[in-house]
Design an enzyme around this catalytic site. Structure first.
Site, mmCIF file in Angstrom:
data_model
loop_
_atom_site.group_PDB
_atom_site.id
_atom_site.type_symbol
_atom_site.label_atom_id
_atom_site.label_comp_id
_atom_site.label_asym_id
_atom_site.label_seq_id
_atom_site.Cartn_x
_atom_site.Cartn_y
_atom_site.Cartn_z
ATOM 1 N N THR A 102 -8.635 -8.287 -2.715
ATOM 2 C CA THR A 102 -7.466 -8.025 -1.894
ATOM 3 C C THR A 102 -7.675 -8.868 -0.667
ATOM 4 O O THR A 102 -8.818 -9.069 -0.280
ATOM 5 C CB THR A 102 -7.478 -6.537 -1.458
ATOM 6 O OG1 THR A 102 -7.353 -5.733 -2.613
ATOM 7 C CG2 THR A 102 -6.397 -6.207 -0.467
ATOM 8 N N ARG A 128 1.046 2.069 -10.974
ATOM 9 C CA ARG A 128 -0.108 2.422 -10.140
ATOM 10 C C ARG A 128 -0.041 1.693 -8.785
ATOM 11 O O ARG A 128 0.264 0.506 -8.709
ATOM 12 C CB ARG A 128 -1.400 2.048 -10.878
ATOM 13 C CG ARG A 128 -2.692 2.341 -10.112
ATOM 14 C CD ARG A 128 -3.219 1.137 -9.377
ATOM 15 N NE ARG A 128 -4.495 1.396 -8.728
ATOM 16 C CZ ARG A 128 -5.067 0.562 -7.875
ATOM 17 N NH1 ARG A 128 -4.492 -0.578 -7.557
ATOM 18 N NH2 ARG A 128 -6.209 0.853 -7.316
ATOM 19 N N VAL A 129 -0.331 2.426 -7.736
ATOM 20 C CA VAL A 129 -0.391 1.846 -6.395
ATOM 21 C C VAL A 129 -1.779 2.131 -5.830
ATOM 22 O O VAL A 129 -2.274 3.257 -5.939
ATOM 23 C CB VAL A 129 0.697 2.468 -5.480
ATOM 24 C CG1 VAL A 129 0.534 2.015 -4.038
ATOM 25 C CG2 VAL A 129 2.092 2.111 -5.997
ATOM 26 N N GLY A 130 -2.393 1.123 -5.238
ATOM 27 C CA GLY A 130 -3.736 1.301 -4.674
ATOM 28 C C GLY A 130 -3.682 1.626 -3.189
ATOM 29 O O GLY A 130 -2.674 2.109 -2.669
ATOM 30 N N ASP A 131 -4.765 1.343 -2.523
ATOM 31 C CA ASP A 131 -4.871 1.650 -1.089
ATOM 32 C C ASP A 131 -4.195 0.612 -0.196
ATOM 33 O O ASP A 131 -3.797 0.923 0.932
ATOM 34 C CB ASP A 131 -6.350 1.729 -0.683
ATOM 35 C CG ASP A 131 -7.062 0.399 -0.915
ATOM 36 O OD1 ASP A 131 -6.871 -0.205 -1.998
ATOM 37 O OD2 ASP A 131 -7.798 -0.054 -0.019
ATOM 38 N N THR A 146 -11.094 -3.396 0.829
ATOM 39 C CA THR A 146 -10.878 -3.988 -0.486
ATOM 40 C C THR A 146 -11.694 -3.181 -1.492
ATOM 41 O O THR A 146 -12.558 -2.402 -1.109
ATOM 42 C CB THR A 146 -11.280 -5.482 -0.505
ATOM 43 O OG1 THR A 146 -10.960 -6.024 -1.775
ATOM 44 C CG2 THR A 146 -12.749 -5.671 -0.234
ATOM 45 N N GLY A 147 -11.402 -3.347 -2.765
ATOM 46 C CA GLY A 147 -12.148 -2.615 -3.782
ATOM 47 C C GLY A 147 -11.296 -1.558 -4.454
ATOM 48 O O GLY A 147 -10.067 -1.633 -4.407
ATOM 49 N N GLY A 184 -9.100 1.080 -4.896
ATOM 50 C CA GLY A 184 -8.216 1.725 -3.941
ATOM 51 C C GLY A 184 -8.229 3.235 -3.994
ATOM 52 O O GLY A 184 -8.096 3.903 -2.964
HETATM 53 N N1 GLY Z 1 -7.803 -2.339 -3.086
HETATM 54 C C1 GLY Z 1 -6.760 -2.767 -3.892
HETATM 55 C C2 GLY Z 1 -6.371 -1.857 -4.958
HETATM 56 O O1 GLY Z 1 -7.086 -0.948 -5.311
HETATM 57 O O2 GLY Z 1 -5.312 -2.068 -5.510
#
Ligand code: GLY
Length: 277
Positions: free
Chosen positions: A138, A166-169, A189-190, A192
């Site tokens: 990210t 799906r939505v991440g952080d 990053t990583g 989420g």
């Molecule tokens: N950190 C980005 C995600 O998990 O989508």
């Protein structure tokens, strides 16, 4: 490097922190060889590229788009959400429709390379949430301008071959990014899901408010996550933080995370220390 070069150029020419982070991360969104951000990002398991991004300014104004398709620059749409609507988050088709209304062009985000990789992935359709530098990244960027004001931006195509929707952080204010102009900023990053469970970036800014250095705050943030995941080694998280004095820090779960730091004193890649060596 290309993104931070651009952001620095904006700051040097008198631009503010918000312009710098937006212009900076746009470089990666447009780079088709970066397969984790913007155009050329890897698709979900249905073969659709869905992008997440958010941006935050010195006054705590923020904007975000989640799960948006067909637009190369989600960060600029997020900025429009912040500046042109009374809302903070627009999702999916609504975000895309809003982007067209704001003059953004429709573009296929899948490239020859990511299409081929997806077709290969389909043969086994194995889904792993493990994240490392090869299969996911990210871009998060934090800046302080000449006036001492801060801004941040975060943008991603999310996990490769994620479940549709799906939505991440990254587009979640407080999780993937947080700025408090009195204290500092942080971004992540990583995986989420783990960052969201700890509201990671907000946590790090609050730890800095309580007196921790950016480095100490990032270490504490990762340790909180690892406490909830005792013994787990199958995921990566990296945090990056800056305080009001321009001091920076970073920490991650596994080795391999670096960040690029720019200042009047020059610029360099900083390798960050990790929970597991
Ligand atoms: N950190 C980005 C995600 O998990 O989508």
């Amino acid at each position: 490097m290309n993104a931070t070069n651009k952001a620095w150029e904006v700051l040097k020419s008198g631009g503010n922190a918000l312009d710098a982070v937006e212009q900076g991360v746009r470089v990666e969104e447009a780079d088709e060889t970066n397969e984790t951000v913007g155009k050329g990002g890897r698709p979900d398991r249905d073969g659709n590229v869905t992008l997440d991004a958010c941006i935050m300014d010195k006054d705590g104004n923020c904007g975000s788009v989640v799960c948006m398709e067909n637009i190369v620059h989600p960060i600029s749409v997020a900025r429009k959400v912040m500046e042109e609507t009374p809302h903070i988050i627009l999702a999916g088709k609504g975000a895309e429709k809003f982007a067209y209304e704001q003059g953004f062009k429709k573009e296929d985000l899948l490239t020859e390379s990511t299409k081929k990789q997806y077709e290969e992935w389909l043969k086994k359709s194995e889904y792993e949430t493990t994240i490392n530098i090869e299969n996911h990244d990210t871009i998060g960027m934090l800046a302080i301008d000449e006036k001492g004001d801060m801004a941040g931006a975060c943008t991603t195509s999310g996990m490769a071959y994620k479940v549709a929707g799906r939505v991440g952080d990254s587009p979640i204010i407080g999780a993937g990014l947080f700025i408090d102009n009195e204290v500092g900023g942080a971004t992540a990053t990583g995986v989420g899901e783990e960052v969201i469970r700890t509201v990671g970036s907000f946590l790090i800014v609050e730890l800095m408010r309580q007196g921790k250095s950016p480095q100490e705050a990032c270490e504490e943030g990762v340790k909180r996550i690892m406490k909830k995941n005792e013994g787990r080694k199958d995921f990566q998280i990296g945090f990056l933080a800056i305080n009001k004095n321009g001091e920076t820090g970073g920490y991650c779960v596994h080795p391999g995370f670096t960040y690029r730091e720019y200042s009047e004193n020059g610029h360099e890649n900083r390798k960050v220390t990790s929970f597991y060596e």
